[in-house]
Design an enzyme around this catalytic site. Structure first.
Site, PDB file in Angstrom:
ATOM      1  N   HIS A   5      52.707  20.080  13.317  1.00  0.00           N
ATOM      2  CA  HIS A   5      53.131  20.856  14.485  1.00  0.00           C
ATOM      3  C   HIS A   5      54.272  21.816  14.200  1.00  0.00           C
ATOM      4  O   HIS A   5      54.385  22.852  14.840  1.00  0.00           O
ATOM      5  CB  HIS A   5      53.493  19.907  15.625  1.00  0.00           C
TER       6      HIS A   5
ATOM      7  N   ARG B 222      33.042  22.245  12.080  1.00  0.00           N
ATOM      8  CA  ARG B 222      32.893  21.077  11.203  1.00  0.00           C
ATOM      9  C   ARG B 222      32.613  19.875  12.110  1.00  0.00           C
ATOM     10  O   ARG B 222      33.482  19.487  12.883  1.00  0.00           O
ATOM     11  CB  ARG B 222      34.176  20.840  10.408  1.00  0.00           C
TER      12      ARG B 222
ATOM     13  N   ARG C 107      27.904  23.318  11.824  1.00  0.00           N
ATOM     14  CA  ARG C 107      27.489  22.835  10.514  1.00  0.00           C
ATOM     15  C   ARG C 107      27.125  21.374  10.621  1.00  0.00           C
ATOM     16  O   ARG C 107      27.895  20.574  11.162  1.00  0.00           O
ATOM     17  CB  ARG C 107      28.620  23.007   9.498  1.00  0.00           C
TER      18      ARG C 107
ATOM     19  N   GLU D  54      27.701  27.248  -1.293  1.00  0.00           N
ATOM     20  CA  GLU D  54      28.945  26.709  -1.834  1.00  0.00           C
ATOM     21  C   GLU D  54      28.717  25.969  -3.150  1.00  0.00           C
ATOM     22  O   GLU D  54      29.608  25.328  -3.680  1.00  0.00           O
ATOM     23  CB  GLU D  54      29.639  25.802  -0.803  1.00  0.00           C
TER      24      GLU D  54
ATOM     25  N   ASN E 282      35.665  27.289  -0.745  1.00  0.00           N
ATOM     26  CA  ASN E 282      36.451  26.127  -1.184  1.00  0.00           C
ATOM     27  C   ASN E 282      35.644  25.321  -2.200  1.00  0.00           C
ATOM     28  O   ASN E 282      36.125  24.980  -3.273  1.00  0.00           O
ATOM     29  CB  ASN E 282      36.803  25.218   0.004  1.00  0.00           C
ATOM     30  N   ASP E 283      34.400  25.024  -1.834  1.00  0.00           N
ATOM     31  CA  ASP E 283      33.563  24.281  -2.776  1.00  0.00           C
ATOM     32  C   ASP E 283      33.012  25.183  -3.873  1.00  0.00           C
ATOM     33  O   ASP E 283      32.909  24.770  -5.025  1.00  0.00           O
ATOM     34  CB  ASP E 283      32.417  23.584  -2.029  1.00  0.00           C
TER      35      ASP E 283
ATOM     36  N   ARG F  63      38.884  20.347  -6.180  1.00  0.00           N
ATOM     37  CA  ARG F  63      39.683  21.063  -5.172  1.00  0.00           C
ATOM     38  C   ARG F  63      40.829  20.228  -4.615  1.00  0.00           C
ATOM     39  O   ARG F  63      41.718  20.770  -3.969  1.00  0.00           O
ATOM     40  CB  ARG F  63      38.783  21.571  -4.033  1.00  0.00           C
TER      41      ARG F  63
ATOM     42  N   CYS G 169      33.295  31.251   5.145  1.00  0.00           N
ATOM     43  CA  CYS G 169      34.137  30.355   5.942  1.00  0.00           C
ATOM     44  C   CYS G 169      35.066  29.498   5.105  1.00  0.00           C
ATOM     45  O   CYS G 169      35.685  28.575   5.614  1.00  0.00           O
ATOM     46  CB  CYS G 169      33.276  29.500   6.860  1.00  0.00           C
TER      47      CYS G 169
HETATM   48  C1  PEP Z   1      33.945  25.354   1.856  1.00  0.00           C
HETATM   49  O1  PEP Z   1      33.572  24.547   1.008  1.00  0.00           O
HETATM   50  O2  PEP Z   1      34.406  26.483   1.584  1.00  0.00           O
HETATM   51  C2  PEP Z   1      33.914  24.998   3.291  1.00  0.00           C
HETATM   52  C3  PEP Z   1      34.226  25.879   4.226  1.00  0.00           C
HETATM   53  O3  PEP Z   1      33.580  23.720   3.612  1.00  0.00           O
HETATM   54  P1  PEP Z   1      34.565  22.467   3.521  1.00  0.00           P
HETATM   55  O4  PEP Z   1      35.953  22.999   3.227  1.00  0.00           O
HETATM   56  O5  PEP Z   1      34.469  21.777   4.834  1.00  0.00           O
HETATM   57  O6  PEP Z   1      33.987  21.698   2.389  1.00  0.00           O
HETATM   58 MG    MG Z   2      32.376  22.827   1.565  1.00  0.00          MG
END
Ligand code: PEP
Ligand code: MG
Length: 575
Positions: free
Chosen positions: A189, A296, A332, A431, A454-455, A465, A502
């Protein structure tokens, strides 16, 4: 000159002296009380005082930073009424004759431990709120005043181990240039309040920060998470220049947060939000989101001790869709496995869970879990702008299998006479490198892609990660990752399909010109990033962005890529 790196929590640059925020230790003893009823009454009086204090703090927060931030303290007031917490305190006082301070501290401690153990960043961050409320009541019981900032007399950069929401509101904002905390994450916060107040902030910088002496000159760069102690004159001058640009850009961005993101030559891109629950939906709309690029759904499965049934999911999805009216929402399907485990569901133990039976792979082997979600999605989509996407797709066969289960659910629901979404766009997350490399084939199977950098970064770079030691490798600015992003967009556009992104990269100011130049159609990010990303896009023409993207993809390191954007797009240079 010493530079420390933390987590960027709220953008902007602050330059000024350090002020260490240290709270009085709340020391108390555990002792047996002679008159438990009187002790319970003493506790209740303290609760009433706390409630009155919170009403004041709430009014102050509302005046300073708006209704959303004030809501944090309304939630605190609700915690004072929490039946489970109160029951635990009452049992300890009345049945075990424990003094009120100990009873409260133990009950709150159990609650905090439970929240912290949850594998959910948002809920773990709520542990700090419970601590904040419990400390408020403890201070009242102990007669300790709340003012660790009595010596704060000049505008300063506040350094603290952690700041609770109450600490943050109590600070005299005319004397605060920015915050930096040793602990905490971007969803704590303090970070949310700092963004609401428009103050630069860094969190989770580590304990070294507590060694910095009061009055040391600091530069706090909340956009990049960098803190410079005792900077030389040249560095100060460089940051002062950036500060001037950042202040103007951020102020304009906040004013125009609800306007669309259109480049100077008229090219519009969609700016949507990543959310995980109904509260996130409201935050997204406040921040200027045009819809949701990533809902999510894991939250529905993680914050409980049993699988949610179809009806429960349907109700929750409807509640979120209701907030967005006719704006698009991309849901998703379940992405568990990897680092996300379900306590009540025995996932197979794997040597390498990130390379194992996660997300769509798991769902395809467990139709008893997957089908209720697909049915809930189809029902929730009736009359709404709902799209669905499958996570962690590696092959064409997986998409076909998932679609065929979706069709099976559709046929069942139609036979049952249930109202369902008549047409629903179906997409996949790209991803996994195999999906990026096969994007031309996969594009035939779906309506859209959403790139999960991210993945995609972790699998492309073979860098976990969640392992800080390899964080520079698992980075979306790696040219290898950007080249895959380009390949995916080109392949999809060749088939007339649109592409979103995303991963965290979509909310990075320095990535915005590159992604725009690569032709990305939709940027989906954490809500606080929205105003700035829109503003950066408005400052560019599509041709400029294309030139930046083309040059960036010829470079050979993330640093070189970021330096190039800094040089070419000053409006994106906020960290
Ligand atoms: C990603 O992998 O970029 C993604 C948006 O999914 P998550 O971070 O929930 O694995
Ligand atoms: Mg992902």
């Amino acid at each position: 000159m010493k530079t420390l790196q933390g987590i960027a929590a709220s953008p902007g640059i602050a330059i000024g002296p350090a002020f260490r925020f240290q709270k009085t230790d709340l020391r108390f003893e555990c002792y047996a009380v002679q008159d438990p009823s009187a002790e319970w009454a003493r506790f209740q009086t303290a609760l009433e005082t706390a409630s009155a204090q919170l009403a004041d703090v709430c009014a102050q927060a509302e005046a300073e930073s708006g209704a959303d931030d004030a809501a944090i303290f309304q939630a605190h007031a609700l915690m004072l009424d929490d039946p489970e917490l109160l029951d635990a305190v009452r049992t300890a006082i009345e049945e075990q004759c424990v003094n009120a301070e100990s009873a409260l501290n133990d009950a709150a401690g159990t609650y905090i431990q439970l929240l912290e153990s949850l594998d959910d960043e948002y809920l773990s961050a709520r542990a700090a709120d419970v601590r904040d409320v419990a400390d408020r009541v403890l201070r009242i019981l102990l007669g300790v005043a709340e003012s660790p900032t009595a010596n704060l007399t000049t505008p300063s950069v506040i350094l603290a181990r952690d700041l609770t929401p109450s600490d943050t509101v109590l600070l005299d904002k005319s004397l605060v240039l920015g915050f930096c905390t040793a602990e905490g994450g971007p969803t704590a916060h303090t970070a949310i309040l700092a963004r609401g107040l428009g103050l630069p902030a860094i969190v989770g910088i580590g304990p070294d920060i507590l060694e910095v002496e009061d009055h040391t000159t600091l530069i706090l760069d909340g956009g990049s998470g960098t803190l410079v102690a005792e900077p030389d004159d040249k560095t100060v001058a460089m940051y002062r220049g950036r500060q001037a640009v950042a202040t103007t850009v951020l102020a304009q961005a906040r004013e125009q947060a609800h306007e669309p993101a259109i480049t100077r030559d008229g090219h519009r891109v969609e700016i949507v939000a990543n959310i995980g629950n109904v509260e996130g939906a409201r935050a997204a709309l406040d921040a200027g989101a045009e819809g949701v690029g990533l809902l999510r759904t894991e939250f529905l499965y993680l914050e409980r001790d049993h699988l949610p049934d179809e009806e429960e999911q349907y109700q929750t999805y409807r509640a979120i869709l209701y907030e967005f009216g006719d704006r698009p929402v991309i849901l998703r399907t379940l992405d568990i496995g990897g680092d996300k485990e379900l306590s009540y569901f025995d996932l197979p133990k794997e040597m390498n869970p990130f390379l194992g039976l996660r997300a769509i792979r798991l769902c395809l082997t467990q139709p008893n879990i997957f089908k209720p979600q697909l049915r809930a999605v189809l029902r929730a989509g009736a009359g709404r702008n709902l799209k669905v996407m499958f996570p962690m797709v590696a092959t064409v066969a997986e998409v076909r299998a998932a679609r065929s289960l979706l069709e099976e659910c559709r046929a069942e629901l139609l036979a049952e006479g249930q109202p369902i979404a008549e047409e629903m766009e179906i997409g996949i997350m790209v991803e996994i490198p195999s999906a990026a490399l096969m994007a031309d084939r996969l594009a035939v199977e779906v309506d859209f892609f959403s790139i999960g950098t991210n993945d995609l970064s972790q699998y492309t770079m073979a860098a976990d990660r969640v392992n800080a030691a390899v964080a520079p490798l698992a980075n979306g600015f790696q040219p290898a990752v950007l080249r895959l992003v380009r390949q995916v967009i080109t392949a999809a556009h060749a088939q007339g399909k649109w592409v979103g992104l995303c991963g965290e990269l979509a909310g990075e100011p320095l990535a915005a010109p590159i992604l725009l130049g690569l032709g990305l159609d939709e940027f989906s990010m954490n809500p606080p990033a929205i105003p700035l990303i829109k503003q950066i896009i408005r400052a560019l023409t599509l041709d400029q962005a294309r030139a930046v993207a083309q040059a960036a993809l010829e470079l050979d390191s993330p640093d070189a890529v970021q330096a190039l954007v800094r040089e070419r797009v000053p409006a994106a240079d906020l960290g």
